[in-house]
Design an enzyme around this catalytic site. Structure first.
Site, mmCIF file in Angstrom:
data_model
loop_
_atom_site.group_PDB
_atom_site.id
_atom_site.type_symbol
_atom_site.label_atom_id
_atom_site.label_comp_id
_atom_site.label_asym_id
_atom_site.label_seq_id
_atom_site.Cartn_x
_atom_site.Cartn_y
_atom_site.Cartn_z
ATOM 1 N N GLU A 1 0.854 -1.188 0.000
ATOM 2 C CA GLU A 1 0.000 0.000 0.000
ATOM 3 C C GLU A 1 0.891 1.239 0.000
ATOM 4 O O GLU A 1 2.037 1.215 0.416
ATOM 5 C CB GLU A 1 -1.000 0.019 1.155
ATOM 6 C CG GLU A 1 -2.006 -1.134 1.111
ATOM 7 C CD GLU A 1 -2.734 -1.275 -0.225
ATOM 8 O OE1 GLU A 1 -2.841 -0.296 -0.986
ATOM 9 O OE2 GLU A 1 -3.191 -2.387 -0.530
ATOM 10 N N ASP B 1 9.377 4.227 -33.747
ATOM 11 C CA ASP B 1 10.049 5.241 -32.942
ATOM 12 C C ASP B 1 11.423 4.658 -32.656
ATOM 13 O O ASP B 1 11.531 3.588 -32.055
ATOM 14 C CB ASP B 1 9.270 5.485 -31.642
ATOM 15 C CG ASP B 1 9.798 6.673 -30.863
ATOM 16 O OD1 ASP B 1 10.753 7.307 -31.338
ATOM 17 O OD2 ASP B 1 9.263 6.962 -29.776
ATOM 18 N N ASP C 1 6.440 5.073 -26.075
ATOM 19 C CA ASP C 1 7.130 4.651 -27.293
ATOM 20 C C ASP C 1 6.186 4.069 -28.343
ATOM 21 O O ASP C 1 6.249 4.414 -29.523
ATOM 22 C CB ASP C 1 8.208 3.625 -26.929
ATOM 23 C CG ASP C 1 9.051 4.076 -25.747
ATOM 24 O OD1 ASP C 1 9.794 5.046 -25.912
ATOM 25 O OD2 ASP C 1 8.928 3.472 -24.658
#
Length: 486
Positions: free
Chosen positions: A183, A301, A441
């Site tokens: 948590e 890319d 990307d």
């Protein structure tokens, strides 16, 4: 009739059952089998100092954290372990929100239900690994302060339980080999805890559902690029241990404003999120039959300083719908490897590339696009740009606008199995009005393809081919239209 088992054989059978029952009850560490997303998080431990498993509710995130803690305490790693490994006894902290929750969640996962002596040792840490009964903490009944476990090397590992409610000061002190936050902690507590692993070149990991939205801790992983940090996103769909029908009921039962966080592990990005269309609105089943007249195009890319990515789009011109059919993303690989992966899927498909592909690679002095062309990719002759008449040039914003418009109008679809696309989609956001250029990307590669969709071709998918001359005018042995300008 054959004789039945004799007394010795029966005894052997019952002894074997007893051993099996003991292993299933008191040696859970050996039987736990992480699913792929859990492995992704664990494997990052080899290269990342800080890791975040940001996951849906009930997806097994705490189980994953407990499994790793038990491995480091005992030195008993599975044979296919690729994460960080400690060959000597370790000192680690197990941290939760409150002492009560730490007892009921992490302590239970590691040691067994609190206060039930007969079930001590039924957690991730094997019963025989404990050197003694854990020492008790003050203030909460049956809560442990410290546990000791035999390490495979022969020494003794130490684990201590901490809670965020104790405040930053309680997280000062000794150097640690590892620290686990289950948590989300306050930033000052997290920073103090991470400071403890610096002395020993240790590791830290977090496991939580991002119900606090874009908190400072979340932003540390989503907006601050660092080679020392890694993030793994896990959704309800990745929780393979939960039946599909149950997962669907769970998701529909969440409050609407918490659904993305609880089911998808997505922090509430609010007005900073770029694409607001729900994932269900752009998801489609894998396309089994692709009409031959659909146009195809790769967008890439190059991955200068970040992973290389490629996206294969199919354009149904008749209905003006773009389908993202395949994606590929990889870090630290060579152009020949990128090209090989793409050619397996669509060797004859033209490839759109961004402007930085004209930059020269430092080692060879060649433009990047030329290097990829040498590996038989069908690189377009010029870098991606919008049609001259549009006046957009190479505008990123124009690509975002078109993608967003297509998503909202049902003209942009993504194959359901492309999890890497959806990982980026969930986190694509702006900060102070600017795009956050981290883990985008595949989205960038997709945008490049959409920018150049006018150059898509109705070619066949699959590996390299040698076709005879056809009515289209291709010469014998030529596998691409050399006069297309591509």
């Amino acid at each position: 009739m054959s004789a039945g088992p004799n007394a010795d054989e029966l005894q052997d059978f019952f002894d074997a059952l007893e051993v099996l029952e003991y292993a299933q009850t008191f040696e859970r560490l050996k039987s736990f089998k992480p699913h792929p997303k859990q492995w992704d998080h664990l494997n990052l431990g080899r290269t990342k100092r800080e890791r975040l498993l940001m996951a849906n509710n009930r997806g097994g995130k705490t189980e994953t954290g407990a499994f790793e803690a038990a491995c480091h305490l005992t030195g008993d790693y599975p044979v296919n372990w690729k994460g960080r490994r400690f060959d000597q006894p370790t000192i680690g902290w197990i941290c939760g929100e409150t002492s009560l929750l730490t007892r009921d969640i992490q302590q239970k996962k590691l040691c067994g239900p609190p206060g039930v002596d007969a079930l001590f040792g039924t957690g991730m840490i094997p019963k025989d690994a404990f050197t003694d009964k854990p020492s008790l903490a003050r203030g909460v009944s049956d809560a442990y302060d410290t546990i000791q476990a035999r390490h495979k090397s022969g020494g003794i590992s130490i684990g201590k339980f901490k809670s965020y409610e104790q405040g930053r000061q309680k997280f000062q002190g000794e150097g640690l080999d590892w620290i686990w936050f289950d948590e989300e902690p306050p930033l000052d507590v997290y920073a103090e805890g991470i400071a403890r692993i610096g002395e020993k070149d240790g590791i830290g990991w977090l496991t939580f559902t991002p119900l606090k939205g874009r908190s400072d801790v979340v932003l540390r992983f989503t907006d601050e690029e660092s080679p020392d940090r890694g993030i793994t996103m896990m959704t309800l769909d990745d929780a393979h241990h939960i039946p599909a029908a149950v997962r669907k009921k769970m998701e529909s039962g969440y409050l609407a404003h918490e659904r993305e966080a609880r089911a998808r592990g997505v922090p509430m990005l609010g007005s900073g999120r770029v694409f607001m269309t729900p994932e269900a609105g752009i998801t489609e089943p894998p396309i089994e039959y692709i009409p031959p007249h659909w146009a195809k195009l790769w967008g890439i890319d190059f991955g200068i300083g970040h992973p290389f990515a490629a996206a294969l789009i199919l354009w149904d011109r008749d209905n003006d719908v773009i389908h993202v059919h395949h994606v590929y993303r990889v870090a630290d690989a060579l152009p020949i490897q990128h090209a090989a992966a793409m050619k397996l899927i669509g060797a004859d498909v033209p490839v759109a590339w961004p402007k930085d592909g004209a930059d020269r690679e430092k080692g060879t002095g060649e433009p990047l696009a030329t290097m990829y062309k040498k590996h038989d990719l069908r690189m377009l002759s010029e870098h991606a740009a919008w049609p001259v008449e549009s006046g957009h040039g190479i505008s990123t914003e124009a690509g975002i606008v078109e993608m967003d418009d297509r998503m909202k109008s049902g003209r942009f679809k993504v194959a359901a199995q492309l999890s890497e696309f959806f990982e980026e989609y969930r986190f694509y956001h702006r900060k102070d009005g600017q795009l956050v250029k981290i883990k985008d990307d595949i989205l960038s590669a997709t945008r490049v393809a959409i920018m150049m969709k006018r150059r898509a071709k109705a070619v066949q998918l699959g590996g390299l081919s040698t076709r005879m001359a056809t009515s289209s005018g291709l010469a014998a042995g030529t596998d691409f239209d050399v006069f297309s300008g591509a």
